[in-house]
Enzyme design. Structure first.
Site, PDB file in Angstrom:
ATOM      1  N   GLU A 116     -26.824  60.505 -32.391  1.00  0.00           N
ATOM      2  CA  GLU A 116     -28.274  60.356 -32.279  1.00  0.00           C
ATOM      3  C   GLU A 116     -28.865  59.536 -33.419  1.00  0.00           C
ATOM      4  O   GLU A 116     -29.947  58.979 -33.311  1.00  0.00           O
ATOM      5  CB  GLU A 116     -28.966  61.725 -32.249  1.00  0.00           C
ATOM      6  CG  GLU A 116     -28.794  62.481 -30.953  1.00  0.00           C
ATOM      7  CD  GLU A 116     -29.247  61.694 -29.726  1.00  0.00           C
ATOM      8  OE1 GLU A 116     -30.428  61.324 -29.669  1.00  0.00           O
ATOM      9  OE2 GLU A 116     -28.406  61.451 -28.845  1.00  0.00           O
ATOM     10  N   ARG A 154     -21.454  31.991 -39.268  1.00  0.00           N
ATOM     11  CA  ARG A 154     -21.466  30.606 -38.785  1.00  0.00           C
ATOM     12  C   ARG A 154     -22.400  29.708 -39.598  1.00  0.00           C
ATOM     13  O   ARG A 154     -22.309  28.494 -39.530  1.00  0.00           O
ATOM     14  CB  ARG A 154     -21.776  30.531 -37.286  1.00  0.00           C
ATOM     15  CG  ARG A 154     -23.137  31.051 -36.917  1.00  0.00           C
ATOM     16  CD  ARG A 154     -23.276  31.180 -35.409  1.00  0.00           C
ATOM     17  NE  ARG A 154     -23.255  29.883 -34.733  1.00  0.00           N
ATOM     18  CZ  ARG A 154     -24.267  29.015 -34.761  1.00  0.00           C
ATOM     19  NH1 ARG A 154     -25.367  29.302 -35.421  1.00  0.00           N
ATOM     20  NH2 ARG A 154     -24.186  27.866 -34.135  1.00  0.00           N
TER      21      ARG A 154
END
Ligand code: 6GU
Length: 240
Positions: A116, A154
């Protein structure tokens, strides 16, 4: 850059990290990605990392103890302390602007939770940032952590083969990318726009910019409005 990932499922990261750009960036020493299993920091007897919520209610909550021990252990390993980021749908939504900012940090510590959620004292006590990757719910933070890693790595120097690929990305100027085409010139009756075959680089650049504007306006009116507001602000600087 060093990226630590704290997770109950380190195996989930193996495949994404061992292909393409993420693999090459690690091989080239551009990024060092270190996976830690939070369960290894659980108390011996039951290896327990989660417990029922105080006040009742459904699900389980990630416990403080193993998490603090794990973070403190990895923090002590690096040359400098990392910026601690918890992946949770309660966090601020990730944007390309945020990704660029993260890519300038020497070290990130990503915490992927399950169940949760986290005991609130984890965020509080570790002074962690919270980040979400969008307004939908995943079963855990692992995929979100992988998204952050991919988007950040990247952008690191040398990570992409073609040095200016990142500069042309969607969002890098707040607009979506123009449409791309490659061979053949005609496929099932659909032709490549003539202008792209013309060899006129000035006209092609102009067409692409127009297409970017058009696409952004159609697909992402929110981005388009923000883009226009920036353009307007640049054209008429605020009066003092
Ligand atoms: Cl970071 N975690 C989870 N569990 N769900 C999400 C999310 C993160 N971002 C969007 N949905």
């Amino acid at each position: 850059m060093r990226i630590d990932v704290l997770t109950l499922f380190p195996e989930m990261f193996e495949s994404p990290l061992s292909h393409s750009i993420l693999r090459r960036a690690q091989q080239q020493g551009i990024v060092d990605i270190v996976l830690s299993n939070i369960r290894e920091y659980a108390a011996e007897r039951y290896r327990k990392v989660d417990d029922t919520p105080y006040g009742g209610g459904p699900g389980m909550v990630m416990m403080c103890g193993p998490m603090f021990d794990c973070v403190e252990h990895v923090q002590a390993q690096g040359a400098e302390p990392g910026r601690i980021i918890m992946l949770t749908p309660q966090g601020a939504p990730l944007t390309q602007e945020k990704v660029v900012e993260l890519s300038r940090s020497p070290r990130l510590i990503l915490i992927a939770g399950r169940y949760e959620g986290f005991d609130e004292r984890i965020r509080q006590g570790l002074d962690a940032e919270q980040m979400s990757i969008g307004d939908y719910v995943l079963s855990g933070g692992e995929l979100a952590a992988m998204v952050v890693i991919d988007a950040v790595v990247r952008l690191l120097d040398g990570a992409l083969g073609d040095e200016d690929s990142a500069a042309n990305d969607s969002f890098s100027d707040g607009l979506l990318e123009y449409p791309h085409y490659t061979r053949p010139e005609e496929f099932r009756g659909m032709r490549v726009p003539e202008i792209l075959l013309s060899g006129d680089h000035g006209k092609i650049a102009q067409w692409r910019h127009e297409q970017s504007l058009l696409r952004t306006q159609q697909q992402r009116p929110d981005l388009y409005a923000a883009y226009q507001a920036r353009q307007d602000a640049q054209q008429q600087p605020k009066k003092r």
